[in-house]
Design an enzyme around this catalytic site. Sequence first.
Site, PDB file in Angstrom:
ATOM      1  N   HIS A  60      38.729   2.836  64.936  1.00  0.00           N
ATOM      2  CA  HIS A  60      37.838   1.693  65.173  1.00  0.00           C
ATOM      3  C   HIS A  60      36.902   1.524  63.979  1.00  0.00           C
ATOM      4  O   HIS A  60      36.885   2.341  63.078  1.00  0.00           O
ATOM      5  CB  HIS A  60      37.087   1.826  66.500  1.00  0.00           C
ATOM      6  CG  HIS A  60      36.099   2.956  66.563  1.00  0.00           C
ATOM      7  ND1 HIS A  60      36.477   4.282  66.503  1.00  0.00           N
ATOM      8  CD2 HIS A  60      34.746   2.957  66.692  1.00  0.00           C
ATOM      9  CE1 HIS A  60      35.394   5.038  66.605  1.00  0.00           C
ATOM     10  NE2 HIS A  60      34.338   4.273  66.711  1.00  0.00           N
ATOM     11  N   HIS A  62      33.616   1.497  63.348  1.00  0.00           N
ATOM     12  CA  HIS A  62      32.283   2.070  63.106  1.00  0.00           C
ATOM     13  C   HIS A  62      32.235   2.841  61.785  1.00  0.00           C
ATOM     14  O   HIS A  62      33.184   3.535  61.418  1.00  0.00           O
ATOM     15  CB  HIS A  62      31.863   2.969  64.273  1.00  0.00           C
ATOM     16  CG  HIS A  62      31.460   2.189  65.488  1.00  0.00           C
ATOM     17  ND1 HIS A  62      31.449   2.718  66.757  1.00  0.00           N
ATOM     18  CD2 HIS A  62      31.047   0.896  65.614  1.00  0.00           C
ATOM     19  CE1 HIS A  62      31.049   1.794  67.609  1.00  0.00           C
ATOM     20  NE2 HIS A  62      30.801   0.684  66.949  1.00  0.00           N
ATOM     21  N   ASP A  64      30.829   5.513  60.811  1.00  0.00           N
ATOM     22  CA  ASP A  64      31.023   6.969  60.806  1.00  0.00           C
ATOM     23  C   ASP A  64      32.485   7.347  61.033  1.00  0.00           C
ATOM     24  O   ASP A  64      32.818   8.530  61.185  1.00  0.00           O
ATOM     25  CB  ASP A  64      30.093   7.665  61.812  1.00  0.00           C
ATOM     26  CG  ASP A  64      30.369   7.285  63.254  1.00  0.00           C
ATOM     27  OD1 ASP A  64      30.810   6.143  63.491  1.00  0.00           O
ATOM     28  OD2 ASP A  64      30.157   8.129  64.146  1.00  0.00           O
ATOM     29  N   HIS A  65      33.368   6.351  61.033  1.00  0.00           N
ATOM     30  CA  HIS A  65      34.817   6.599  61.072  1.00  0.00           C
ATOM     31  C   HIS A  65      35.541   5.979  59.876  1.00  0.00           C
ATOM     32  O   HIS A  65      36.729   6.225  59.681  1.00  0.00           O
ATOM     33  CB  HIS A  65      35.416   6.058  62.386  1.00  0.00           C
ATOM     34  CG  HIS A  65      34.927   6.790  63.591  1.00  0.00           C
ATOM     35  ND1 HIS A  65      35.699   7.683  64.294  1.00  0.00           N
ATOM     36  CD2 HIS A  65      33.712   6.801  64.184  1.00  0.00           C
ATOM     37  CE1 HIS A  65      34.984   8.207  65.276  1.00  0.00           C
ATOM     38  NE2 HIS A  65      33.771   7.677  65.235  1.00  0.00           N
ATOM     39  N   HIS A 118      34.323   0.942  74.011  1.00  0.00           N
ATOM     40  CA  HIS A 118      33.379   1.410  72.975  1.00  0.00           C
ATOM     41  C   HIS A 118      33.257   0.329  71.898  1.00  0.00           C
ATOM     42  O   HIS A 118      32.168  -0.117  71.573  1.00  0.00           O
ATOM     43  CB  HIS A 118      33.891   2.726  72.401  1.00  0.00           C
ATOM     44  CG  HIS A 118      33.055   3.291  71.301  1.00  0.00           C
ATOM     45  ND1 HIS A 118      31.792   3.796  71.507  1.00  0.00           N
ATOM     46  CD2 HIS A 118      33.312   3.441  69.971  1.00  0.00           C
ATOM     47  CE1 HIS A 118      31.295   4.226  70.350  1.00  0.00           C
ATOM     48  NE2 HIS A 118      32.195   4.021  69.406  1.00  0.00           N
ATOM     49  N   ASP A 137      36.581   7.319  69.571  1.00  0.00           N
ATOM     50  CA  ASP A 137      35.375   7.433  70.393  1.00  0.00           C
ATOM     51  C   ASP A 137      35.595   6.879  71.799  1.00  0.00           C
ATOM     52  O   ASP A 137      34.658   6.418  72.450  1.00  0.00           O
ATOM     53  CB  ASP A 137      34.202   6.690  69.726  1.00  0.00           C
ATOM     54  CG  ASP A 137      33.649   7.443  68.530  1.00  0.00           C
ATOM     55  OD1 ASP A 137      34.087   8.581  68.275  1.00  0.00           O
ATOM     56  OD2 ASP A 137      32.760   6.885  67.850  1.00  0.00           O
ATOM     57  N   HIS A 175      34.077  13.293  67.929  1.00  0.00           N
ATOM     58  CA  HIS A 175      32.782  13.990  67.833  1.00  0.00           C
ATOM     59  C   HIS A 175      32.790  15.323  68.584  1.00  0.00           C
ATOM     60  O   HIS A 175      33.502  15.472  69.584  1.00  0.00           O
ATOM     61  CB  HIS A 175      31.666  13.120  68.433  1.00  0.00           C
ATOM     62  CG  HIS A 175      31.357  11.892  67.642  1.00  0.00           C
ATOM     63  ND1 HIS A 175      30.431  11.874  66.628  1.00  0.00           N
ATOM     64  CD2 HIS A 175      31.870  10.641  67.707  1.00  0.00           C
ATOM     65  CE1 HIS A 175      30.368  10.654  66.109  1.00  0.00           C
ATOM     66  NE2 HIS A 175      31.237   9.884  66.742  1.00  0.00           N
TER      67      HIS A 175
END
Length: 259
Positions: A60, A62, A64-65, A118, A137, A175
């Site tokens: 996805h 985001h 942090d990915h 999400h 996530d 995570h």
Amino acid sequence: MTMQADAQARLFLCLKDNYGVLLHDAATGATAAIDAPEAAPVEAALTASGWKLTDILVTHHHGDHTAGIAELKRRHHCRVVAPRREAAKIPDVDTTVGEGDTVALGALTAQVIETPGHTLGQINYFFPTAKLLFAGDTLFSIGCGRVIEGTPEMMWQSLLKLRALPDDTRIYCGHEYTDANIRFAITIEPDNPALAARAAEVKRQLAAGSPTIPSLMGDEKRANPFLRADVPAVAAAVGLSGKPAAEVFAEVRARKNRF
Ligand SMILES: [Zn+2]
């Protein structure tokens, strides 16, 4: 040699509590990074393993990915595979995929499972022969992602799709949240023996400095309250006995947000 034996996964921490994973097909040498939270830990894992990066499989959009994608692409000229519905928010995408598509990684094949909630376009990569799920996530061990772009009803339907996978599926998520997830889950199902067993296992893993990932789908089905919104004890725990599972899920998720 079976295809399962050929699939090797290497897990490592990125940023604060993100996980990066390399998946390697020993038969062909193909190697994918599942998401790229940052480039340096991916490079370190490549160096340590001696594997060559051929693909990045994005779950996805985001940051942090995805923050490491551009640098990895520049250095390795790897293929970037991303969810069709949010590809415009992801850098350097070569191939877009959606529900029911397959993605080849050397001789390994992933099925793409869309799980809106999400984010609206989030996808999972399920390798049925290797029995590996890369869940981004959407599903965490004893938890699930925050419902940011979708609705709780949408997220519950997404989790049901993942719950339909075999018990011996190993789940890699984005995570390391398992300890906090367990502390919350015990408030919902204090008497669930499967949850107590997973809590004891996680305590041992963390004491040894080991990741709690991957987890097993069978354990998640028995112990993760977010996969159990249709279990009467979970509905009762949040005062919603007899109500639709999606409503129970929404309440459990709301309580976790306040926990
Ligand atoms: Zn996310």
